[in-house]
Enzyme design. Structure first.
Site, PDB file in Angstrom:
ATOM      1  N   LYS A 147     -47.029  -1.752  31.144  1.00 55.88           N
ATOM      2  CA  LYS A 147     -45.881  -1.382  31.986  1.00 55.88           C
ATOM      3  C   LYS A 147     -44.740  -0.949  31.096  1.00 55.88           C
ATOM      4  O   LYS A 147     -44.385  -1.632  30.123  1.00 55.88           O
ATOM      5  CB  LYS A 147     -45.444  -2.612  32.813  1.00 55.88           C
ATOM      6  CG  LYS A 147     -44.263  -2.328  33.717  1.00 55.88           C
ATOM      7  CD  LYS A 147     -44.711  -1.715  35.031  1.00 55.88           C
ATOM      8  CE  LYS A 147     -43.589  -1.047  35.802  1.00 55.88           C
ATOM      9  NZ  LYS A 147     -43.341   0.353  35.413  1.00 55.88           N
TER      10      LYS A 147
ATOM     11  N   GLN B  73     -40.976  -3.644  24.641  1.00 54.32           N
ATOM     12  CA  GLN B  73     -41.310  -3.853  26.052  1.00 54.32           C
ATOM     13  C   GLN B  73     -42.255  -5.055  26.239  1.00 54.32           C
ATOM     14  O   GLN B  73     -42.186  -5.739  27.256  1.00 54.32           O
ATOM     15  CB  GLN B  73     -41.957  -2.574  26.600  1.00 54.32           C
ATOM     16  CG  GLN B  73     -41.844  -2.421  28.106  1.00 54.32           C
ATOM     17  CD  GLN B  73     -40.528  -1.814  28.554  1.00 54.32           C
ATOM     18  OE1 GLN B  73     -39.999  -0.926  27.921  1.00 54.32           O
ATOM     19  NE2 GLN B  73     -39.986  -2.304  29.657  1.00 54.32           N
TER      20      GLN B  73
ATOM     21  N   LYS C 108     -39.817  -8.042  26.354  1.00 55.64           N
ATOM     22  CA  LYS C 108     -38.930  -7.930  27.512  1.00 55.64           C
ATOM     23  C   LYS C 108     -39.696  -8.241  28.789  1.00 55.64           C
ATOM     24  O   LYS C 108     -39.258  -9.040  29.618  1.00 55.64           O
ATOM     25  CB  LYS C 108     -38.383  -6.496  27.571  1.00 55.64           C
ATOM     26  CG  LYS C 108     -37.371  -6.259  28.655  1.00 55.64           C
ATOM     27  CD  LYS C 108     -37.172  -4.787  28.985  1.00 55.64           C
ATOM     28  CE  LYS C 108     -36.773  -3.952  27.786  1.00 55.64           C
ATOM     29  NZ  LYS C 108     -36.254  -2.622  28.205  1.00 55.64           N
TER      30      LYS C 108
ATOM     31  N   LYS D  29     -45.035   2.194  26.635  1.00 51.24           N
ATOM     32  CA  LYS D  29     -43.937   3.175  26.740  1.00 51.24           C
ATOM     33  C   LYS D  29     -44.546   4.554  26.538  1.00 51.24           C
ATOM     34  O   LYS D  29     -45.598   4.685  25.915  1.00 51.24           O
ATOM     35  CB  LYS D  29     -42.884   2.925  25.648  1.00 51.24           C
ATOM     36  CG  LYS D  29     -41.527   3.483  25.979  1.00 51.24           C
ATOM     37  CD  LYS D  29     -40.769   2.550  26.893  1.00 51.24           C
ATOM     38  CE  LYS D  29     -39.447   3.113  27.325  1.00 51.24           C
ATOM     39  NZ  LYS D  29     -38.628   2.061  27.947  1.00 51.24           N
TER      40      LYS D  29
ATOM     41  N   GLY E 244     -39.400   5.286  34.823  1.00 52.88           N
ATOM     42  CA  GLY E 244     -38.441   6.167  34.156  1.00 52.88           C
ATOM     43  C   GLY E 244     -37.818   5.538  32.921  1.00 52.88           C
ATOM     44  O   GLY E 244     -38.023   4.365  32.615  1.00 52.88           O
ATOM     45  N   ASP E 245     -37.093   6.351  32.198  1.00 59.00           N
ATOM     46  CA  ASP E 245     -36.257   5.930  31.072  1.00 59.00           C
ATOM     47  C   ASP E 245     -35.309   7.121  30.873  1.00 59.00           C
ATOM     48  O   ASP E 245     -35.115   7.907  31.811  1.00 59.00           O
ATOM     49  CB  ASP E 245     -37.133   5.639  29.831  1.00 59.00           C
ATOM     50  CG  ASP E 245     -36.387   4.866  28.738  1.00 59.00           C
ATOM     51  OD1 ASP E 245     -36.298   3.638  28.837  1.00 59.00           O
ATOM     52  OD2 ASP E 245     -35.866   5.484  27.784  1.00 59.00           O
TER      53      ASP E 245
ATOM     54  N   THR F 158     -31.272  -2.060  36.521  1.00 57.84           N
ATOM     55  CA  THR F 158     -31.003  -2.287  35.097  1.00 57.84           C
ATOM     56  C   THR F 158     -29.514  -2.566  34.880  1.00 57.84           C
ATOM     57  O   THR F 158     -29.137  -3.548  34.228  1.00 57.84           O
ATOM     58  CB  THR F 158     -31.470  -1.090  34.230  1.00 57.84           C
ATOM     59  OG1 THR F 158     -32.776  -0.716  34.643  1.00 57.84           O
ATOM     60  CG2 THR F 158     -31.483  -1.438  32.758  1.00 57.84           C
TER      61      THR F 158
ATOM     62  N   ASN G  39     -28.119   6.303  34.329  1.00 56.15           N
ATOM     63  CA  ASN G  39     -28.437   5.313  35.361  1.00 56.15           C
ATOM     64  C   ASN G  39     -27.987   3.897  34.994  1.00 56.15           C
ATOM     65  O   ASN G  39     -27.403   3.185  35.825  1.00 56.15           O
ATOM     66  CB  ASN G  39     -29.950   5.353  35.628  1.00 56.15           C
ATOM     67  CG  ASN G  39     -30.419   4.213  36.496  1.00 56.15           C
ATOM     68  OD1 ASN G  39     -30.853   3.180  36.004  1.00 56.15           O
ATOM     69  ND2 ASN G  39     -30.297   4.371  37.785  1.00 56.15           N
TER      70      ASN G  39
ATOM     71  N   SER H 202     -39.102  -3.256  38.782  1.00 57.75           N
ATOM     72  CA  SER H 202     -40.336  -2.439  38.823  1.00 57.75           C
ATOM     73  C   SER H 202     -41.524  -3.317  39.199  1.00 57.75           C
ATOM     74  O   SER H 202     -42.383  -2.927  39.985  1.00 57.75           O
ATOM     75  CB  SER H 202     -40.601  -1.799  37.460  1.00 57.75           C
ATOM     76  OG  SER H 202     -39.892  -0.586  37.314  1.00 57.75           O
TER      77      SER H 202
HETATM   78  N1  GLU Z   1     -37.341   2.096  30.964  1.00 54.90           N
HETATM   79  C1  GLU Z   1     -36.975   0.811  31.472  1.00 54.90           C
HETATM   80  C2  GLU Z   1     -36.971  -0.203  30.349  1.00 54.90           C
HETATM   81  O1  GLU Z   1     -36.632   0.137  29.225  1.00 54.90           O
HETATM   82  C3  GLU Z   1     -37.780   0.410  32.692  1.00 54.90           C
HETATM   83  C4  GLU Z   1     -39.265   0.381  32.514  1.00 54.90           C
HETATM   84  C5  GLU Z   1     -40.052   0.151  33.802  1.00 54.90           C
HETATM   85  O2  GLU Z   1     -39.475  -0.020  34.858  1.00 54.90           O
HETATM   86  O3  GLU Z   1     -41.283   0.161  33.686  1.00 54.90           O
HETATM   87  O4  GLU Z   1     -37.239  -1.366  30.506  1.00 54.90           O
END
Ligand code: GLU
Length: 460
Positions: free
Chosen positions: A104, A125, A128, A140, A179-180, A224, A255, A392
């Site tokens: 994810k 990630q 996190k 990612k 997204g990012d 976020t 965002n 998410s």
């Molecule tokens: N891009 C966001 C992050 O850095 C969200 C990633 C997601 O929702 O999968 O955590």
């Protein structure tokens, strides 16, 4: 007693040597990837007390395994621009670790995207996502495609081509992108359409950040930015402080920044500055969010346009000088390494009380060390900006159970998750002898869950 001291020292030597040896290997294998090495170094430094206390993580070579992604997919993305020319970009997906759930993580479209950037983001990630308490692994992806100045049709053709290849590697129980930077609801919509067309199946759980009409979650857009502010508020309150009437500087105007501004204002803070990659605006009356949203969310304008509508505000054209502005709280929400040691010194000289990383790794290593040394409250990105990916995961849960929660329900769950991340990180910091250090605490808490799951699943 002496013998015991000796034993203690041996344990500690072994842990330090193990950490150093793993980092040397990572350096040798990834010599031209500074951002990835920076992210790995920070984690490794935090984990030494964990290895001292629990040598089993060394015995199972958990760290050696974690720093090596499960796989890296790299592909060509050909597309046709509005003038009929064929363009080629690079696409990437790093599937880092799926010990606790499907891969994810977001997709970033920005010219700076390369292996190093995608790997640092994918690696962070893992920790996190673990901290959110949700069943999601770390990944990612993205492309060096620059959305700036592209027409909507160009963006659609590019994202369709990108998804044509990416679709071979993703699925609701395999890997779930979102997204990012450079990828918002519009791009996710185009990608979802292409995926659906290729599979002839409506599978909403394959992407998150979707439009509300086709499986998106309420409050995902805000998650976020709101999450960063919930985390900061929790941290302040535990230190007998409050956001109310505090002066806040927030970098970026995408965002994350927009919804951090919104929540900070709702909680009574005075947000006086924000920025884009060209420069920053200061409005001591308080940033007018309606204007920023119109310029940045609905339009594709530069932040300098803001001063045309607000005569008290002023614009400066060096975005990194935003950290010269005196403030109580600074939220770097733009991009990696945007706040360096010099900027940290200026913030400290101006009596900053708290820093919250809304972006991924926005503060350099030296800046973080300085904040910690000087006793500035510091909320690391892995913890503070986890609200986006947490919601998410809530979107995935709604998709698989075919129900949808109200905005209030999702927002309440988000608040609970952010409080839980704060408590977990503080608890781990305390347990491993770095009381109050949220950087170490978040890294340790994120690590332990994944490491235990990896041990339980054998050497795979
Ligand atoms: N891009 C966001 C992050 O850095 C969200 C990633 C997601 O929702 O999968 O955590």
């Amino acid at each position: 007693m002496k013998a015991l001291d000796g034993k203690q020292e041996t344990k500690s030597n072994r842990a330090t040597e193990y950490a150093e040896q793993v980092f040397e290997t990572v350096k040798a294998r990834n010599p031209h990837e500074p951002e990835f090495l920076q992210a790995v170094k920070e984690i490794i430094d935090s984990l030494i007390p964990v290895f001292e206390k629990n040598p089993k993580y060394m015995d199972y070579s958990i760290l050696d395994r974690m720093v090596e992604p499960d796989r890296i997919i790299s592909f060509r993305v050909p597309w046709v621009d509005d003038l009929g020319n064929v363009q080629v970009n690079r696409g990437f997906r790093v599937q880092f670790n799926n010990a606790i759930g499907p891969y994810k993580g977001g997709l970033r479209f920005h010219p700076s995207v390369n292996n190093s950037i995608i790997k640092f983001l994918g690696f962070e990630q893992i920790f996190k996502n673990s901290l959110t308490g949700q069943p999601i692994g770390g990944a990612k992806g993205g492309s060096d495609f620059d959305p700036k100045g592209k027409s909507e049709l160009e963006i659609m053709r590019f994202t369709q081509s990108f998804m044509t290849e990416l679709s071979k590697h993703i699925g609701p129980d395999t890997d779930v992108p979102a997204g990012d930077i450079g990828v918002g609801a519009r791009e996710i919509g185009f990608m979802f359409g292409q995926f659906k067309k290729m599979r002839s199946r409506f599978e909403p759980g394959v992407l998150t950040g979707k439009g509300i009409d086709f499986g998106g979650s309420l409050a995902r857009t805000e998650a976020t930015g709101y999450g960063v502010v919930y985390f900061i508020q929790e941290m302040l309150q535990h230190n007998d402080l409050d956001l109310k009437d505090k002066t806040v500087v927030i970098s970026g105007s995408g965002n994350v920044s927009i919804y951090a501004i919104e929540k900070a204002q709702q909680l009574g803070a005075n947000v006086i500055a924000c920025s884009d990659s060209d420069g920053f605006i200061v409005d001591t009356d308080g940033i007018c969010l309606e204007t920023v949203k119109r310029l940045k969310e609905t339009g594709d304008e530069r932040i300098c346009e803001y001063v045309k509508e607000h005569s008290n505000a002023h614009y400066s054209d060096n975005c990194t000088d935003i950290w010269d502005i005196p403030c109580d709280i600074a939220l770097p929400c733009a991009t990696q390494n945007e706040l360096d040691e010099d900027a940290a010194r200026k913030l400290i000289a101006n009596n900053v009380k708290a820093i919250g990383e809304g972006a991924n790794m926005p503060c350099t290593h030296a800046a973080v060390d300085l904040f910690l040394e000087e006793g500035v409250l510091f909320a690391p990105g892995k913890a503070a900006n986890a609200g986006g990916v947490a919601v998410s995961a809530l979107e995935m849960a709604q998709n698989s159970s075919k129900i949808s929660w109200t905005f209030e329900e999702v927002d309440f769950k988000l608040q609970e998750i952010m409080k839980d991340i704060y408590q977990k990180s503080m608890g781990s910091a305390e347990e491993y002898g770095t009381s109050g250090n949220l950087v170490a605490g978040a890294n340790i808490a994120g690590f332990l869950k994944v490491a235990d799951a990896m041990i339980a699943q054998g050497v795979v």
